[in-house]
Design a protein around this motif. Structure first.
Motif, mmCIF file in Angstrom:
data_model
loop_
_atom_site.group_PDB
_atom_site.id
_atom_site.type_symbol
_atom_site.label_atom_id
_atom_site.label_comp_id
_atom_site.label_asym_id
_atom_site.label_seq_id
_atom_site.Cartn_x
_atom_site.Cartn_y
_atom_site.Cartn_z
ATOM 1 N N UNK A 85 -21.807 60.640 61.450
ATOM 2 C CA UNK A 85 -21.568 61.465 60.061
ATOM 3 C C UNK A 85 -19.662 61.066 60.380
ATOM 4 N N UNK A 86 -19.513 61.979 62.128
ATOM 5 C CA UNK A 86 -17.503 61.394 61.015
ATOM 6 C C UNK A 86 -17.391 60.216 61.260
ATOM 7 N N UNK A 87 -17.620 59.319 62.451
ATOM 8 C CA UNK A 87 -17.259 57.486 61.503
ATOM 9 C C UNK A 87 -17.685 57.435 60.433
ATOM 10 N N UNK A 90 -15.337 58.803 57.870
ATOM 11 C CA UNK A 90 -13.601 57.948 58.275
ATOM 12 C C UNK A 90 -13.835 56.110 57.949
ATOM 13 N N UNK A 91 -14.881 55.634 57.603
ATOM 14 C CA UNK A 91 -15.079 54.336 57.174
ATOM 15 C C UNK A 91 -15.630 55.164 55.909
ATOM 16 N N UNK A 92 -15.354 55.847 54.969
ATOM 17 C CA UNK A 92 -15.450 55.687 53.962
ATOM 18 C C UNK A 92 -14.062 56.307 53.016
ATOM 19 N N UNK A 93 -13.287 56.552 53.857
ATOM 20 C CA UNK A 93 -11.980 56.656 53.745
ATOM 21 C C UNK A 93 -11.002 55.725 53.438
ATOM 22 N N UNK A 94 -11.877 54.921 54.566
ATOM 23 C CA UNK A 94 -10.825 53.857 54.496
ATOM 24 C C UNK A 94 -11.031 52.716 53.762
ATOM 25 N N UNK A 95 -13.035 52.976 53.160
ATOM 26 C CA UNK A 95 -12.985 52.351 52.543
ATOM 27 C C UNK A 95 -12.726 52.328 50.815
ATOM 28 N N UNK A 96 -12.366 53.412 50.706
ATOM 29 C CA UNK A 96 -11.476 54.128 49.558
ATOM 30 C C UNK A 96 -10.044 53.520 49.036
ATOM 31 N N UNK A 141 -2.728 47.198 57.479
ATOM 32 C CA UNK A 141 -3.285 48.815 58.123
ATOM 33 C C UNK A 141 -4.274 48.944 58.116
ATOM 34 N N UNK A 142 -4.829 49.163 57.031
ATOM 35 C CA UNK A 142 -6.551 49.706 56.980
ATOM 36 C C UNK A 142 -7.369 48.886 57.176
ATOM 37 N N UNK A 143 -6.869 47.717 57.849
ATOM 38 C CA UNK A 143 -8.581 47.280 58.995
ATOM 39 C C UNK A 143 -8.210 46.718 60.286
ATOM 40 N N UNK A 144 -7.072 47.408 60.858
ATOM 41 C CA UNK A 144 -6.695 47.833 61.920
ATOM 42 C C UNK A 144 -7.552 49.116 62.239
ATOM 43 N N UNK A 145 -7.174 50.157 61.383
ATOM 44 C CA UNK A 145 -7.980 51.339 61.751
ATOM 45 C C UNK A 145 -9.411 50.736 61.555
#
Length: 177
Positions: A85-87, A90-96, A141-145
């Motif tokens: 759920x945490x991952x 985090x992935x949703x925030x990176x998507x945004x 940088x987002x892709x690196x994250x």
């Protein structure tokens, strides 16, 4: 003689009440096993002073070790689920963030100096590539994250080879023997 019968009995699958096993004899978890494990975990959570033997007796395990393993299995499942759920969050925030950077990248930006839009020789506003380049850097940088979040980057392996040679300067090698 009984030897032939014992050989055939060992080749037959385990009875339905016994533990489920695959063709290689490995334990297979079933819904019944999972429900008993959940019941054991609920008992442990609701009654922390209850011993594992008491839990085993209440749920139907043959010994306290099985009850302990069932509770551990549930704990690991909860932790794994929370981690997933945490991952996902985090992935949703990176998507945004990626979508926001993409919107900046797709827009045209004009050069502004001292509050005025700068015009070219043709009278058209000059295009500023700075915001687009900044958006590209941010997207990188987002892709690196993303790669770090999903563990896609392999650790760097360094190979060291060669030999070390010591040389003593100012000493005659004959004196060393």
């Amino acid at each position: 003689m009984n030897d032939g019968e014992e050989t055939t009995a060992q080749a037959e699958p385990a009875p339905a009440s016994g533990p489920a096993r695959d063709a290689r004899g490995h334990f297979i978890t079933t819904i019944d096993h999972d429900q008993r494990a959940a019941a054991a975990a609920r008992l442990r959570a609701d009654n922390p002073k209850m011993t594992y033997q008491q839990i085993a007796d209440a749920v139907g395990y043959s010994n306290k070790g099985d009850a302990w393993r069932a509770v551990q299995k549930c704990r690991e499942a909860v932790i794994k689920s929370a981690g997933a759920e945490l991952v996902a969050a985090e992935a949703q925030q990176l998507d945004d963030l990626f979508v926001s950077a993409l919107e900046v990248l797709e827009r045209d930006h004009v050069v502004v100096s001292h509050g005025k839009v700068m015009l070219g020789d043709d009278g058209q506003p000059l295009i500023d590539d700075g915001p687009k380049l900044a958006a590209i850097r941010e997207m990188r940088q987002i892709r690196e994250s993303y790669r770090k979040l999903y563990g896609l980057d392999q650790p760097t392996q360094v190979s060291v080879s060669g030999a070390v040679r010591y040389e003593v300067v100012g000493v005659d090698p004959e004196d060393l023997t």
